[in-house]
Design an enzyme around this catalytic site. Sequence first.
Site, PDB file in Angstrom:
ATOM      1  N   HIS A 125     -15.754  41.325  43.696  1.00  9.30           N
ATOM      2  CA  HIS A 125     -15.027  42.319  43.900  1.00  9.30           C
ATOM      3  C   HIS A 125     -14.673  43.410  43.011  1.00  9.30           C
ATOM      4  O   HIS A 125     -15.376  42.704  41.519  1.00  9.30           O
ATOM      5  CB  HIS A 125     -13.996  41.917  44.483  1.00  9.30           C
ATOM      6  CG  HIS A 125     -13.679  40.443  43.738  1.00  9.30           C
ATOM      7  ND1 HIS A 125     -14.016  39.480  44.235  1.00  9.30           N
ATOM      8  CD2 HIS A 125     -12.962  40.593  42.705  1.00  9.30           C
ATOM      9  CE1 HIS A 125     -13.542  38.508  42.993  1.00  9.30           C
ATOM     10  NE2 HIS A 125     -12.926  39.195  41.930  1.00  9.30           N
ATOM     11  N   HIS A 153     -11.761  45.138  40.329  1.00 10.77           N
ATOM     12  CA  HIS A 153     -10.889  45.127  40.106  1.00 10.77           C
ATOM     13  C   HIS A 153     -10.104  46.869  39.393  1.00 10.77           C
ATOM     14  O   HIS A 153     -11.331  47.080  38.409  1.00 10.77           O
ATOM     15  CB  HIS A 153     -10.153  44.479  39.094  1.00 10.77           C
ATOM     16  CG  HIS A 153     -10.123  42.528  39.402  1.00 10.77           C
ATOM     17  ND1 HIS A 153      -9.435  41.994  39.464  1.00 10.77           N
ATOM     18  CD2 HIS A 153     -11.052  42.114  39.378  1.00 10.77           C
ATOM     19  CE1 HIS A 153      -9.037  41.204  39.540  1.00 10.77           C
ATOM     20  NE2 HIS A 153     -10.933  41.045  40.222  1.00 10.77           N
TER      21      HIS A 153
HETATM   22  P1  5GP Z   1     -11.737  37.484  40.285  1.00  8.21           P
HETATM   23  O1  5GP Z   1     -10.678  36.110  38.841  1.00  8.21           O
HETATM   24  O2  5GP Z   1     -12.245  36.442  41.131  1.00  8.21           O
HETATM   25  O3  5GP Z   1     -11.727  38.171  39.445  1.00  8.21           O
HETATM   26  O4  5GP Z   1     -10.100  38.246  40.541  1.00  8.21           O
HETATM   27  C1  5GP Z   1      -9.938  37.135  41.954  1.00  8.21           C
HETATM   28  C2  5GP Z   1      -8.281  38.509  42.353  1.00  8.21           C
HETATM   29  O5  5GP Z   1      -8.146  38.201  44.351  1.00  8.21           O
HETATM   30  C3  5GP Z   1      -7.053  38.011  42.015  1.00  8.21           C
HETATM   31  O6  5GP Z   1      -6.346  38.407  41.287  1.00  8.21           O
HETATM   32  C4  5GP Z   1      -6.284  37.325  42.586  1.00  8.21           C
HETATM   33  O7  5GP Z   1      -4.850  37.722  42.774  1.00  8.21           O
HETATM   34  C5  5GP Z   1      -6.970  38.191  44.158  1.00  8.21           C
HETATM   35  N1  5GP Z   1      -6.568  37.386  45.087  1.00  8.21           N
HETATM   36  C6  5GP Z   1      -6.462  36.316  45.446  1.00  8.21           C
HETATM   37  N2  5GP Z   1      -6.829  35.433  46.181  1.00  8.21           N
HETATM   38  C7  5GP Z   1      -5.917  36.833  47.536  1.00  8.21           C
HETATM   39  C8  5GP Z   1      -5.616  37.510  48.685  1.00  8.21           C
HETATM   40  O8  5GP Z   1      -5.595  36.454  49.220  1.00  8.21           O
HETATM   41  N3  5GP Z   1      -5.545  38.644  48.761  1.00  8.21           N
HETATM   42  C9  5GP Z   1      -5.404  39.620  47.608  1.00  8.21           C
HETATM   43  N4  5GP Z   1      -5.136  40.570  48.080  1.00  8.21           N
HETATM   44  N5  5GP Z   1      -5.816  39.299  46.546  1.00  8.21           N
HETATM   45  C10 5GP Z   1      -6.076  37.999  46.306  1.00  8.21           C
END
Ligand code: 5GP
Length: 142
Positions: A103, A105
């Site tokens: 993903h 951001h």
């Molecule tokens: P990472 O730390 O893997 O780069 O980011 C994961 C992101 O996914 C975090 O910013 C977290 O808030 C978001 N996130 C985790 N679970 C969910 C979910 O079920 N729905 C949404 N909309 N965001 C999520």
Amino acid sequence: MNRKDETCIFCKIAGGEIPSETVYEDEDFRVILDLGPASRGHALILPKGHRKDLTELSEPMCGKAFFLAGRLGRAMMKELGCAGFNVVQNNGAAAGQTVFHFHIHVIPRYEGGPEMVSWKPGETDSAEQREIAERLSEGLLL
Ligand code: 5GP
Ligand code: ZN
């Protein structure tokens, strides 16, 4: 048909099995709002097919995803009034990745808002820099 991982929450969100606040959708991507936003309007770009991180994305998918990030940033500035935006993408637990489905951001940055993505510049050694550059250059050819 998009590759799926039955245990992956972002596969379920991207495929519409779990509802999310969707900003944009096409055959390859869904853009949603982050549930724990770093700032107002923090969005995530998810491919519909399961890819664990950037190393598994094809060149056309990378192009599409990054182009989408730019369009989204422009919409954030116009519609939410942010002054800029960060594009952040974590690969691996050591890099802060918590959901192992690729993903991007896209994080709006507001004038006077908190510092979010920063580091303290380190020192360099020219011989070491040369060695690193050579090793990475070789690695790219593999
Ligand atoms: P990472 O730390 O893997 O780069 O980011 C994961 C992101 O996914 C975090 O910013 C977290 O808030 C978001 N996130 C985790 N679970 C969910 C979910 O079920 N729905 C949404 N909309 N965001 C999520
Ligand atoms: Zn997935």
